[in-house]
Scaffold this motif. Structure first.
Motif, PDB file in Angstrom:
ATOM      1  N   TRP A  57      15.975  87.213  21.923  1.00  0.00           N
ATOM      2  CA  TRP A  57      15.159  86.938  20.696  1.00  0.00           C
ATOM      3  C   TRP A  57      14.694  85.282  20.912  1.00  0.00           C
ATOM      4  O   TRP A  57      13.733  85.008  20.649  1.00  0.00           O
ATOM      5  CB  TRP A  57      16.325  86.739  19.528  1.00  0.00           C
ATOM      6  CG  TRP A  57      15.794  86.433  18.177  1.00  0.00           C
ATOM      7  CD1 TRP A  57      14.494  86.438  17.988  1.00  0.00           C
ATOM      8  CD2 TRP A  57      16.484  85.872  16.997  1.00  0.00           C
ATOM      9  NE1 TRP A  57      14.181  86.291  16.605  1.00  0.00           N
ATOM     10  CE2 TRP A  57      15.307  85.825  15.982  1.00  0.00           C
ATOM     11  CE3 TRP A  57      17.661  85.521  17.031  1.00  0.00           C
ATOM     12  CZ2 TRP A  57      15.903  85.128  15.030  1.00  0.00           C
ATOM     13  CZ3 TRP A  57      18.184  84.833  15.632  1.00  0.00           C
ATOM     14  CH2 TRP A  57      17.164  84.705  14.663  1.00  0.00           C
ATOM     15  N   GLN A  58      15.426  84.573  21.629  1.00  0.00           N
ATOM     16  CA  GLN A  58      15.131  83.070  21.599  1.00  0.00           C
ATOM     17  C   GLN A  58      14.020  82.964  22.837  1.00  0.00           C
ATOM     18  O   GLN A  58      13.234  81.787  22.916  1.00  0.00           O
ATOM     19  CB  GLN A  58      16.334  82.179  21.918  1.00  0.00           C
ATOM     20  CG  GLN A  58      17.327  82.224  20.650  1.00  0.00           C
ATOM     21  CD  GLN A  58      16.812  81.663  19.268  1.00  0.00           C
ATOM     22  OE1 GLN A  58      16.218  80.485  19.411  1.00  0.00           O
ATOM     23  NE2 GLN A  58      16.503  82.366  18.369  1.00  0.00           N
ATOM     24  N   ILE A  86      25.620  91.109  21.788  1.00  0.00           N
ATOM     25  CA  ILE A  86      25.196  89.913  21.012  1.00  0.00           C
ATOM     26  C   ILE A  86      24.520  88.956  21.695  1.00  0.00           C
ATOM     27  O   ILE A  86      23.587  88.156  21.447  1.00  0.00           O
ATOM     28  CB  ILE A  86      26.484  89.382  19.935  1.00  0.00           C
ATOM     29  CG1 ILE A  86      27.050  90.325  19.268  1.00  0.00           C
ATOM     30  CG2 ILE A  86      25.911  88.146  19.239  1.00  0.00           C
ATOM     31  CD1 ILE A  86      25.809  90.725  18.175  1.00  0.00           C
ATOM     32  N   ALA A 100      21.198  90.119  22.846  1.00  0.00           N
ATOM     33  CA  ALA A 100      20.170  90.165  21.971  1.00  0.00           C
ATOM     34  C   ALA A 100      19.636  88.482  21.601  1.00  0.00           C
ATOM     35  O   ALA A 100      18.548  88.486  21.331  1.00  0.00           O
ATOM     36  CB  ALA A 100      20.802  90.862  20.703  1.00  0.00           C
ATOM     37  N   TYR A 101      20.828  87.790  21.411  1.00  0.00           N
ATOM     38  CA  TYR A 101      20.244  86.333  21.155  1.00  0.00           C
ATOM     39  C   TYR A 101      19.672  85.675  22.242  1.00  0.00           C
ATOM     40  O   TYR A 101      18.363  85.153  21.774  1.00  0.00           O
ATOM     41  CB  TYR A 101      21.547  85.584  20.783  1.00  0.00           C
ATOM     42  CG  TYR A 101      21.188  84.254  20.170  1.00  0.00           C
ATOM     43  CD1 TYR A 101      20.798  84.103  18.921  1.00  0.00           C
ATOM     44  CD2 TYR A 101      21.500  83.169  20.821  1.00  0.00           C
ATOM     45  CE1 TYR A 101      20.605  83.140  18.205  1.00  0.00           C
ATOM     46  CE2 TYR A 101      21.193  81.793  20.271  1.00  0.00           C
ATOM     47  CZ  TYR A 101      20.627  81.778  18.978  1.00  0.00           C
ATOM     48  OH  TYR A 101      20.325  80.691  18.277  1.00  0.00           O
ATOM     49  N   GLY A 136      14.583  88.915  14.658  1.00  0.00           N
ATOM     50  CA  GLY A 136      15.980  88.856  14.744  1.00  0.00           C
ATOM     51  C   GLY A 136      16.865  89.701  14.156  1.00  0.00           C
ATOM     52  O   GLY A 136      18.055  89.673  13.897  1.00  0.00           O
ATOM     53  N   ILE A 154      16.177  94.500  19.695  1.00  0.00           N
ATOM     54  CA  ILE A 154      16.273  93.242  18.440  1.00  0.00           C
ATOM     55  C   ILE A 154      14.832  93.144  18.435  1.00  0.00           C
ATOM     56  O   ILE A 154      13.954  93.078  19.072  1.00  0.00           O
ATOM     57  CB  ILE A 154      17.044  92.034  19.065  1.00  0.00           C
ATOM     58  CG1 ILE A 154      17.083  91.046  17.772  1.00  0.00           C
ATOM     59  CG2 ILE A 154      16.347  91.670  20.397  1.00  0.00           C
ATOM     60  CD1 ILE A 154      17.917  89.953  18.124  1.00  0.00           C
ATOM     61  N   PHE A 199      18.881  93.151  14.364  1.00  0.00           N
ATOM     62  CA  PHE A 199      19.485  93.719  15.497  1.00  0.00           C
ATOM     63  C   PHE A 199      19.326  95.439  14.810  1.00  0.00           C
ATOM     64  O   PHE A 199      20.021  95.808  14.135  1.00  0.00           O
ATOM     65  CB  PHE A 199      21.039  93.676  15.726  1.00  0.00           C
ATOM     66  CG  PHE A 199      21.910  94.301  16.662  1.00  0.00           C
ATOM     67  CD1 PHE A 199      22.127  93.754  18.064  1.00  0.00           C
ATOM     68  CD2 PHE A 199      22.353  95.475  16.549  1.00  0.00           C
ATOM     69  CE1 PHE A 199      22.647  94.377  19.173  1.00  0.00           C
ATOM     70  CE2 PHE A 199      23.098  96.228  17.495  1.00  0.00           C
ATOM     71  CZ  PHE A 199      23.296  95.732  18.897  1.00  0.00           C
ATOM     72  N   ILE A 240      21.212  86.188  13.645  1.00  0.00           N
ATOM     73  CA  ILE A 240      20.919  87.173  13.811  1.00  0.00           C
ATOM     74  C   ILE A 240      21.360  88.399  12.591  1.00  0.00           C
ATOM     75  O   ILE A 240      22.187  88.014  11.975  1.00  0.00           O
ATOM     76  CB  ILE A 240      21.545  88.222  14.855  1.00  0.00           C
ATOM     77  CG1 ILE A 240      21.292  87.150  16.462  1.00  0.00           C
ATOM     78  CG2 ILE A 240      21.268  89.508  15.061  1.00  0.00           C
ATOM     79  CD1 ILE A 240      22.140  87.771  17.518  1.00  0.00           C
ATOM     80  N   SER A 241      20.405  89.233  12.240  1.00  0.00           N
ATOM     81  CA  SER A 241      20.702  90.327  11.009  1.00  0.00           C
ATOM     82  C   SER A 241      20.956  91.463  11.692  1.00  0.00           C
ATOM     83  O   SER A 241      20.469  91.933  12.692  1.00  0.00           O
ATOM     84  CB  SER A 241      19.678  90.258   9.954  1.00  0.00           C
ATOM     85  OG  SER A 241      18.219  90.544  10.655  1.00  0.00           O
TER      86      SER A 241
END
Length: 247
Positions: free
Chosen positions: A107-108, A100, A103-104, A132, A128, A134, A85-86
């Motif tokens: 995203w996935q 986090i 968001a992860y 990826g 997000i 944030f 993640i950026s």
């Protein structure tokens, strides 16, 4: 890394409990739980532990519990974890582990820009991107916190059960409070989501995801939600562990 959830439990966070007390509580809960056929789970059977905490006092308690009682590798997930993640900020360490994980997971799992609303102690909204990134977050008082403040600060109001309101305009105190609490929160969320979509239109299409314990109560009053994903946070921690172990 593939797997499935076989047991979940929700405990009230208490800064007063010691690691010994949490260990005894977890052990007794496991002993009294009937797992799916073919599964066995005891605290000594755990190989990996993923820890995500936004309460430093409890972080120390759970780390002590893990080191004292459970022979497992412990991985703490936070904004500095190597998940790919950026961030828009140079130092993202202030971002909570729950944000986090959500968001992860989004995203996935959804592979598109995602707006995630988590209805917990606080209500959080985050974005997000498909790449990826944030983009940022909003933190507001949770539904229960807002309701408790109303009950305690207004002399003529009283505590009520949070259930679906029967009408927009209440005809008694209970109905009026339910409308203010439930509709008020849903109007806030719909407005935030619409504004995010407007100001970050370059990132569309968006998946809008609702998670957290109050999701089922609020969802009928929201017009901007694509899906409810109550397991999003736990999925995020699980997927994050897989990412770290495979590196």
């Amino acid at each position: 890394m593939k797997g499935k959830s076989i047991w979940t439990v929700c405990l009230k966070s208490s800064r007063e409990n010691t690691s010994d007390e949490y260990y005894i509580l977890l052990g007794s809960l496991l002993e009294s739980t009937t797992l799916p056929e073919g599964y066995k789970l005891g605290l000594k059977d755990i190989r990996y532990i993923v820890l995500g905490s936004v309460v430093p006092e409890l972080t120390r308690v759970w780390k002590h519990l893990c080191s004292k009682y459970i022979q497992a590798e412990v991985y703490e997930i936070n904004a500095l974890s190597p998940l790919g993640i950026s961030f828009r900020v140079d130092n993202p360490s202030f971002i909570g582990a729950d944000l986090i994980a959500n968001a992860y997971a989004a995203w996935q799992k959804y592979r598109t820009s995602s707006i995630i609303i988590d209805l917990g102690t606080a209500t959080t909204i985050e974005l997000i991107s498909q790449e990826g990134m944030f983009e940022g977050a909003i933190i507001a008082p949770g539904i229960k916190i807002g309701a408790e403040s109303l009950f305690s600060k207004a002399a003529k109001l009283y505590e009520i059960e949070l259930v679906p309101p029967t009408a927009l305009l209440g005809l008694n105190t209970t109905e009026a409070m339910l409308s203010g609490i439930i509709y008020g929160h849903s109007f806030m969320l719909d407005t935030f989501i619409a504004k995010i979509k407007e100001q970050y239109s370059q990132l569309k299409p968006f998946q809008t995801i609702l998670t957290g314990g109050m999701s089922s109560l609020i969802k009928p009053y929201l017009s901007e939600i694509n899906t409810i994903d109550k397991g999003l946070t736990l999925d995020g921690f699980y997927l994050a562990l897989g990412k770290i172990l495979n590196q």
